[in-house]
Design a protein around this motif. Structure first.
Motif, PDB file in Angstrom:
ATOM      1  N   PHE A 269       6.071   7.429  -4.236  1.00 40.26           N
ATOM      2  CA  PHE A 269       6.751   7.405  -2.934  1.00 40.26           C
ATOM      3  C   PHE A 269       6.567   8.737  -2.216  1.00 40.26           C
ATOM      4  N   ALA A 270       6.710   9.841  -2.941  1.00 40.84           N
ATOM      5  CA  ALA A 270       6.554  11.159  -2.330  1.00 40.84           C
ATOM      6  C   ALA A 270       5.146  11.353  -1.775  1.00 40.84           C
ATOM      7  N   ARG A 271       4.140  10.884  -2.494  1.00 38.71           N
ATOM      8  CA  ARG A 271       2.761  11.009  -2.008  1.00 38.71           C
ATOM      9  C   ARG A 271       2.568  10.231  -0.717  1.00 38.71           C
ATOM     10  N   MET A 272       3.195   9.067  -0.628  1.00 39.78           N
ATOM     11  CA  MET A 272       3.111   8.295   0.610  1.00 39.78           C
ATOM     12  C   MET A 272       3.670   9.076   1.784  1.00 39.78           C
ATOM     13  N   VAL A 273       4.825   9.716   1.579  1.00 43.28           N
ATOM     14  CA  VAL A 273       5.431  10.501   2.656  1.00 43.28           C
ATOM     15  C   VAL A 273       4.542  11.675   3.022  1.00 43.28           C
ATOM     16  N   LEU A 274       4.012  12.389   2.015  1.00 42.47           N
ATOM     17  CA  LEU A 274       3.138  13.526   2.279  1.00 42.47           C
ATOM     18  C   LEU A 274       1.858  13.104   2.985  1.00 42.47           C
ATOM     19  N   ASP A 275       1.408  11.889   2.732  1.00 48.60           N
ATOM     20  CA  ASP A 275       0.192  11.370   3.365  1.00 48.60           C
ATOM     21  C   ASP A 275       0.438  10.819   4.762  1.00 48.60           C
ATOM     22  N   GLY A 276       1.664  10.971   5.274  1.00 50.88           N
ATOM     23  CA  GLY A 276       1.953  10.494   6.616  1.00 50.88           C
ATOM     24  C   GLY A 276       2.287   9.031   6.709  1.00 50.88           C
ATOM     25  N   GLY A 277       2.625   8.406   5.579  1.00 54.67           N
ATOM     26  CA  GLY A 277       3.067   7.019   5.605  1.00 54.67           C
ATOM     27  C   GLY A 277       2.102   6.029   5.022  1.00 54.67           C
ATOM     28  N   GLY A 278       0.827   6.382   4.971  1.00 58.59           N
ATOM     29  CA  GLY A 278      -0.164   5.469   4.406  1.00 58.59           C
ATOM     30  C   GLY A 278      -0.102   4.090   5.025  1.00 58.59           C
ATOM     31  N   SER A 279      -0.106   3.072   4.186  1.00 60.00           N
ATOM     32  CA  SER A 279      -0.020   1.690   4.661  1.00 60.00           C
ATOM     33  C   SER A 279       1.421   1.200   4.741  1.00 60.00           C
ATOM     34  N   VAL A 280       2.377   2.075   4.403  1.00 58.64           N
ATOM     35  CA  VAL A 280       3.780   1.655   4.343  1.00 58.64           C
ATOM     36  C   VAL A 280       4.528   1.988   5.619  1.00 58.64           C
ATOM     37  N   LEU A 281       4.372   3.213   6.132  1.00 59.98           N
ATOM     38  CA  LEU A 281       5.116   3.674   7.297  1.00 59.98           C
ATOM     39  C   LEU A 281       4.172   4.279   8.330  1.00 59.98           C
ATOM     40  N   SER A 282       4.612   4.267   9.568  1.00 57.74           N
ATOM     41  CA  SER A 282       3.870   4.971  10.600  1.00 57.74           C
ATOM     42  C   SER A 282       4.104   6.473  10.470  1.00 57.74           C
ATOM     43  N   ALA A 283       3.169   7.255  10.980  1.00 61.19           N
ATOM     44  CA  ALA A 283       3.343   8.706  10.958  1.00 61.19           C
ATOM     45  C   ALA A 283       4.574   9.117  11.748  1.00 61.19           C
TER      46      ALA A 283
END
Length: 380
Positions: A269-283
Motif C-alpha cells: 500500500f505504501a509503495r502505491m502511495v509513493l508511486d502517485g496512486g498507480g492503478s488504484v488512485l489518481s495522483a
C-alpha cells in the motif's frame, strides 16, 4: 566496529519484555531491511516470521480513506457532498451547546457534514483530548478494539451514532477515530456492497495484499499472532488468540481499526502511495490524502494524538521536525494494538513496525516504537 542492525534495535525490547515479538520493515527505495524478533505469543511457542499476521488497528484508517477516494475518482461521490444523501441517519445532527455541558443541551448543526469532513476527522464525532466530556461517553459503546464481534451490524451502529450529538460544529475541530468507522459505512452504502468486499476489490487485490482482511481463515491462523495489553506490574495480559475475535467476519467491519495485515501487505500500500496512486488512485487523490488539512489551532488541540503533526486523509502528516524521524510530509499512523506505518514521499522511505502489545494510550508512545523510528531516521 559492527554496524547496528534493525534486529539489534528491536531485540532488547523483546528480551527485557513485555513485548512478545516484533516485525520491523525499513525500506529506502529499493533497499529493504526486515527484522523478525520474538514470538507470536508470550508463551514463546511460535517464532514470528516476515509473513506473520497482526491486528493492525488504526493502520486500517489509511486503507479505508483510500477506498473512499477511489469513489471520488470515479465521480460516484464528491468531497463537498453532504453525507446525509447516503447516510440519512446523520443528515441533521444536533451539536452540544457546550462541549463540557450535558448531552441534552443541543442546537442544530449549522451546516451538513460533508465527505471531506469525514476524511479530515472534522465531522464533529470522535475523541478529543478530554475523554471525560459527556458527549464523548456514548461513543465508547460504539467501538471495541479488542472485540469486534461485540458490535452490531452497520445500520444499527449508524442509528445509534445518529442519536449522539456532535461535540463541535462540522469543520470546527479535529476529533479522533469515529469518522473512519463512518467512512466504512459510507463506502458500503454508496456501492451497495459489504465493506470487506469493496476493500478487497479496490485496494487489496490490485496491490497483492493477500493477508489483509477483517477475518483470519483457519488455513492462515498458524501465522496469526495473539494480542496483549500491558499490565500494571509491567507484564502483558492476553486479550485474544488466533482462534478468537478474528476467526470469523464481524457484523460491523470497523473502518477505524478492524483489519489484520502483514508488513509486506502494508508496504505494498505504501509503495502505491509513493508511486502517485498507480492503478488504484489518481495522483490528485494521493496529494489530498498526504497533505495536512488542519488549521494551526486544530493541530494544537489534537496534539495528544498527533504529537505536532497535521492530518491528511486517514493518517497524520508531519509539518515540523519535532523528533529526528519527523520529516515534513511524512504520512502514516499508529495502531493501538502496537503497530505503526509511515511513508515519506521526499525520501521514498517506508517504515512499518508490527507488535502485538497494545499501547496504554495516545501518548507517550512506547520505547520500541521510538527506537525503531530513530533507527530508520539515521543517515545511510
Amino acid at each position: 566496529m559492527t554496524e547496528t542492525t534493525l534486529t539489534d534495535v528491536l531485540a532488547p525490547h523483546v528480551t527485557k519484555g513485555p513485548v512478545p515479538g516484533a516485525v520491523g520493515l525499513v525500506a529506502r527505495g529499493d533497499r529493504v531491511e526486515v527484522a523478525t524478533v520474538g514470538y507470536s505469543d508470550a508463551e514463546a511457542t511460535t517464532p514470528l516470521a516476515r509473513d506473520s499476521i497482526f491486528r493492525i488497528a488504526s493502520l486500517t484508517k489509511p486503507l479505508v480513506a483510500a477506498a473512499v477516494l477511489t469513489l471520488v475518482d470515479e465521480g460516484r461521490i464528491a468531497l463537498d457532498a453532504p453525507i446525509g444523501h447516503w447516510l440519512p441517519e446523520l443528515a441533521a445532527p444536533n451539536v452540544v451547546r457546550d462541549p463540557a455541558g450535558p448531552v441534552e443541551d443541543v442546537v442544530p448543526a449549522v451546516r451538513p457534514i460533508t465527505v471531506e469532513d469525514l476524511l479530515t476527522f472534522r465531522a464533529g464525532w470522535g475523541y478529543p483530548a478530554d475523554f471525560s466530556l459527556p458527549a464523548v461517553q456514548p461513543l465508547f459503546a460504539l467501538m471495541d478494539p479488542h472485540a469486534p464481534q461485540r458490535l452490531p451490524e452497520p445500520d444499527t451502529w449508524l442509528a445509534a451514532l445518529g442519536r449522539v450529538p456532535l461535540l463541535y460544529q462540522p469543520g470546527h475541530a479535529w476529533l479522533y477515530n469515529t469518522c473512519s468507522d463512518i467512512q466504512g459505512v459510507l463506502i458500503s452504502r454508496v456501492t451497495g456492497r459489504p465493506l470487506p468486499d469493496v476493500l478487497a476489490e479496490r485496494i487489496f487485490e490490485p496491490l497483492g495484499m493477500r493477508d489483509t482482511a477483517f477475518e483470519v481463515p483457519a488455513a492462515k491462523r498458524s501465522r496469526f499472532t495473539s494480542s496483549y495489553v500491558p499490565t500494571a506490574d509491567g507484564g502483558a495480559e492476553r486479550v485474544d488468540t488466533p482462534d478468537g475475535q478474528w476467526s470469523g467476519l464481524p457484523a460491523f467491519p470497523s473502518g477505524a481499526g478492524g483489519l489484520v495485515s502483514t508488513a509486506d501487505d502494508w508496504w505494498a500500500f505504501a509503495r502505491m502511495v509513493l508511486d502517485g496512486g498507480g492503478s488504484v488512485l489518481s495522483a490528485a487523490s494521493v496529494r489530498l490524502m498526504t497533505t495536512d488539512h488542519l488549521t494551526p489551532a486544530q493541530r494544537v488541540a489534537s496534539d495528544l494524538f498527533t504529537q505536532g503533526a497535521g492530518w491528511g486523509f486517514g493518517g497524520s502528516v508531519d509539518v515540523e521536525r519535532r523528533d529526528p524521524w519527523n520529516v515534513p510530509g511524512r504520512y502514516g499512523w499508529v495502531g493501538g494494538t502496537g503497530t505503526a506505518a509511515h511513508l515519506t514521499p521526499s525520501t521514498g522511505t517506508v517504515t512499518i513496525l508490527l507488535t502485538q502489545l497494545a499501547l496504554t494510550g495516545p501518548s507517550p508512545l512506547p520505547p520500541v516504537m521510538r527506537d525503531f523510528w530513530a533507527y530508520a531516521a539515521r543517515p545511510r
